[in-house]
Write a protein that holds these residues in place. Sequence first.
Motif, PDB file in Angstrom:
ATOM      1  N   ILE A 176      20.995 -14.404  12.324  1.00  0.00           N
ATOM      2  CA  ILE A 176      20.428 -13.838  11.887  1.00  0.00           C
ATOM      3  C   ILE A 176      20.756 -11.951  12.311  1.00  0.00           C
ATOM      4  N   LEU A 177      20.657 -11.946  12.712  1.00  0.00           N
ATOM      5  CA  LEU A 177      21.630 -10.499  13.260  1.00  0.00           C
ATOM      6  C   LEU A 177      22.402  -9.700  11.864  1.00  0.00           C
ATOM      7  N   ALA A 178      22.426 -10.355  11.956  1.00  0.00           N
ATOM      8  CA  ALA A 178      23.939 -10.471  10.780  1.00  0.00           C
ATOM      9  C   ALA A 178      23.283 -10.198   9.593  1.00  0.00           C
ATOM     10  N   ALA A 179      22.438 -11.140   9.394  1.00  0.00           N
ATOM     11  CA  ALA A 179      21.545 -10.841   8.096  1.00  0.00           C
ATOM     12  C   ALA A 179      20.280 -10.395   7.618  1.00  0.00           C
ATOM     13  N   ALA A 180      19.834  -9.628   9.012  1.00  0.00           N
ATOM     14  CA  ALA A 180      19.262  -8.061   9.589  1.00  0.00           C
ATOM     15  C   ALA A 180      19.963  -6.815   8.854  1.00  0.00           C
ATOM     16  N   TRP A 181      21.669  -6.941   8.637  1.00  0.00           N
ATOM     17  CA  TRP A 181      21.735  -5.500   8.381  1.00  0.00           C
ATOM     18  C   TRP A 181      22.925  -5.540   7.380  1.00  0.00           C
ATOM     19  N   GLY A 182      22.768  -6.714   6.782  1.00  0.00           N
ATOM     20  CA  GLY A 182      23.691  -7.013   5.034  1.00  0.00           C
ATOM     21  C   GLY A 182      22.460  -7.708   3.859  1.00  0.00           C
ATOM     22  N   TRP A 183      21.610  -8.502   4.669  1.00  0.00           N
ATOM     23  CA  TRP A 183      20.734  -9.149   3.706  1.00  0.00           C
ATOM     24  C   TRP A 183      19.689  -8.985   4.499  1.00  0.00           C
TER      25      TRP A 183
END
Length: 457
Positions: free
Chosen positions: A160-167
């Motif tokens: 979800i951290l990756a999603a915050a950054w790129g999604w």
Amino acid sequence: MQQQLVELGQKVAELQAATKMSDTINMEIFYWWCTALMITIHAGFLAYEMGASRAKNVLASAIKNLLAFAFVCPTFFFFGWWIYNAFPGGLTIADGASASLPWSLNMGPNLSDNATGVFWAAFALFAATTASILSGAVIERIRLTAFLVLAIVLGSVLWILAAAWGWNPSGWLTTKFGFHDAGAAGCVHLIAGAFTLGVLLNLGPRIGKYNADGSPNALKAHSVPLLVVGLMLIIVGFFGFLGGCIIYNPGGQWTNIMGQPATLSSFAFNTLMGFAGGIIGGWIKTRDPFWMMSCGLVGIISVASGLDLWYPPLAFMIATVTGIVVPMIATWIEKIGIDDAVGAVAVHGCGGAIGVLVVGVFAAGYPNVNGAPPINFFGQFLGFAVMGLLGFVPGYLISAVMKSTGYLRVPREVEIMGLDLVEVPIEAYPEGMVRPAAETAEDKGRDFGGAAPVPAE
């Protein structure tokens, strides 16, 4: 006449309000059923992992999968959803993130908020999917509690951290570098595959997987039909997964999650073409129904980042080539001593990487919104690198600490007997199937990469 105009105006206002509420409810219903379909993914993973396990580990694999789902949902409520809304700009907390804290008025029954609950539910199911990707790879030898800790870290923190950054329409990878990942090939599949690789390096192979010379043995699935049916259920659930990747805008055009115009039609074209191409690629390469279905899945993953953009024959070509390549990657991973029981690193990690990178090759120059840079290969490569590292490094470090404390893996004697005997109060197959024999004396003295072979089922 004046009274009639007043009445007409009131009726128009009432009609507009009713239409607006109808649009809102339609949006709510759409994500409700996307979430319901996504649960089919977990029915599929459940069947898939039970089929891939040997008979002595079937129910332990089932329990692990069920508990991953059960633990990720509440942890995603308590802090995962907040992470998504707090960190789109990096590691500084964004304005308005407090609305996603578990005690916020938005995080519960609220007649003025028809959106938060259904969006949270869809994202929670994405989170559980990442945990299930890890789950299959580590069957038959990981401690249940160690796995649950890893599943929570992956499902409620890292992805979800990756999603915050790129999604996320405000994510720094998108706003600064033009990163494009419409179907979450990067922030779900790539990061989960990379995390899984880090864990597998510390977990080690199952007993009997490798001979003294390093050559691998086949530890055969006890039910290939169950495994293949499970994979097909995952495909069914993917229509909910990918439906949850598109934004329903009442009264307007659909958009992808970054805010670019999109259609469900494009998702339908390219999901089916990717699925078909992947199956054909797997068939060309292996003739193996397990790999045909796995490659059908990886075919969808390989076109997921550009689902809103691809010309369907191009999606078919990408998926077919990926379906040919991924079984070779899985074989190489096995040969270098990494025991990935279901090929999760190759299917999800490598499939996700391909999905992200091909957008930078074939869709470069596609315009972005809100002043963000257009799609470009550097932005896609940067997203690939960030998500790969965000998955692999924590997966490796956390599992290394667990390994050093003896917490990561079940004891040798438990693994030989089978986890079902130790962890489950009932038998999977009480009629007609014999439990595995005990380790023989001659096995004890043999070198199988530091482990004795598991008796045949």
